[in-house]
Design a protein around this motif. Structure first.
Motif, PDB file in Angstrom:
ATOM      1  N   ARG A  93       0.832  -1.213   0.000  1.00 50.49           N
ATOM      2  CA  ARG A  93       0.000   0.000   0.000  1.00 50.49           C
ATOM      3  C   ARG A  93       0.860   1.253   0.000  1.00 50.49           C
ATOM      4  O   ARG A  93       0.528   2.246  -0.654  1.00 50.49           O
ATOM      5  CB  ARG A  93      -0.943   0.000   1.196  1.00 50.49           C
ATOM      6  CG  ARG A  93      -2.120  -0.937   1.002  1.00 50.49           C
ATOM      7  CD  ARG A  93      -3.090  -0.779   2.122  1.00 50.49           C
ATOM      8  NE  ARG A  93      -2.414  -1.148   3.370  1.00 50.49           N
ATOM      9  CZ  ARG A  93      -2.973  -1.813   4.353  1.00 50.49           C
ATOM     10  NH1 ARG A  93      -4.220  -2.164   4.279  1.00 50.49           N
ATOM     11  NH2 ARG A  93      -2.296  -2.122   5.436  1.00 50.49           N
ATOM     12  N   ARG A  96       2.134   2.161  -3.392  1.00 48.17           N
ATOM     13  CA  ARG A  96       1.126   2.754  -4.269  1.00 48.17           C
ATOM     14  C   ARG A  96       0.800   4.191  -3.887  1.00 48.17           C
ATOM     15  O   ARG A  96       0.692   5.059  -4.754  1.00 48.17           O
ATOM     16  CB  ARG A  96      -0.157   1.929  -4.259  1.00 48.17           C
ATOM     17  CG  ARG A  96      -0.050   0.655  -5.073  1.00 48.17           C
ATOM     18  CD  ARG A  96      -1.339  -0.076  -5.021  1.00 48.17           C
ATOM     19  NE  ARG A  96      -1.552  -0.450  -3.618  1.00 48.17           N
ATOM     20  CZ  ARG A  96      -2.284  -1.455  -3.219  1.00 48.17           C
ATOM     21  NH1 ARG A  96      -2.929  -2.171  -4.078  1.00 48.17           N
ATOM     22  NH2 ARG A  96      -2.400  -1.760  -1.945  1.00 48.17           N
ATOM     23  N   SER A  97       0.596   4.447  -2.585  1.00 48.83           N
ATOM     24  CA  SER A  97       0.189   5.793  -2.156  1.00 48.83           C
ATOM     25  C   SER A  97       0.690   6.049  -0.744  1.00 48.83           C
ATOM     26  O   SER A  97       0.093   5.571   0.218  1.00 48.83           O
ATOM     27  CB  SER A  97      -1.329   5.934  -2.224  1.00 48.83           C
ATOM     28  OG  SER A  97      -1.951   4.916  -1.497  1.00 48.83           O
ATOM     29  N   GLN A  98       1.752   6.815  -0.638  1.00 46.87           N
ATOM     30  CA  GLN A  98       2.407   7.026   0.653  1.00 46.87           C
ATOM     31  C   GLN A  98       1.621   7.941   1.586  1.00 46.87           C
ATOM     32  O   GLN A  98       1.412   7.613   2.753  1.00 46.87           O
ATOM     33  CB  GLN A  98       3.810   7.579   0.438  1.00 46.87           C
ATOM     34  CG  GLN A  98       4.714   6.608  -0.274  1.00 46.87           C
ATOM     35  CD  GLN A  98       6.059   7.210  -0.630  1.00 46.87           C
ATOM     36  OE1 GLN A  98       6.218   8.411  -0.703  1.00 46.87           O
ATOM     37  NE2 GLN A  98       7.032   6.346  -0.869  1.00 46.87           N
TER      38      GLN A  98
END
Length: 196
Positions: A93, A96-98
């Motif tokens: 995760r 993908r999107s910090q």
């Protein structure tokens, strides 16, 4: 005024310490301080939010530095690293999107430590962490202060609002932990390979 500054200083210290030693109920501390402040000096709630956010931010920076410097060995020694599968999912995760993952990790009980570990193990840059963690800590402090204000506005006595806020935080944390354990117990049998 000096009493309020002392209270804010203690709140900052408790939240900073609790961010490093995850057994301290930092959300309950912010909610309790907000409930108390609501009755005595409602405008000071802004400073409660700021003190809570600053304490959480400083604690997160220290914890992230420890994770980056000590790596998996330190995490295992301090028993922060318990579930390898969960850590792998968090790493995916984060790739993908910090920023959204950091934001949500602060709001989900027990979610912050795995995300900090995953970010450290993935080598998230200090610049990204420092910037992304600011809104996460501010949002976290605002939510918990809001819970405290709600408790403080329902009850006529300040101590009743503090007790209600602390109990609500503890109940929510226990409910989320129970739900996670139940979900893991249901997923575990389906994840085991069938015998021939």
């Amino acid at each position: 005024m000096i009493d309020q500054l002392g209270t804010l200083g203690w709140l900052f210290l408790v939240v900073s310490f609790g961010a490093i030693v995850p057994i301290v109920p930092t959300g309950a501390a912010v909610s309790g301080a907000a409930a108390l402040t609501f009755h005595e000096h409602p405008l000071m709630i802004v400073f409660v939010v700021a003190a809570g956010a600053a304490g959480a931010y400083l604690g997160d920076l220290v914890m992230y530095a420890m994770c980056r410097a000590g790596g998996e060995q330190l995490a295992r020694r301090l028993r922060w690293l318990r579930d390898e599968e969960r850590l792998s999912a968090v790493k995916e995760r984060l790739n993908r999107s910090q920023v959204p993952v950091l934001l949500m990790s602060r709001l989900i009980p027990g979610g912050r430590v795995p995300v900090l570990l995953a970010a450290a193990f993935l080598g998230m840059s200090w610049r990204t962490f420092v910037i992304a963690n600011l809104p996460a800590c501010a949002l976290w402090s605002t939510v918990y202060a809001g819970i405290g204000v709600a408790g403080g506005s329902i009850f006529p006595e300040p101590w009743e609002g503090v007790v209600a806020a602390v109990i609500l935080i503890l109940v929510v944390n226990q409910a989320v932990n129970w739900w996670n354990k139940r979900r893991e117990a249901v997923e575990e049998p389906s994840g085991t390979p069938e015998s021939a």
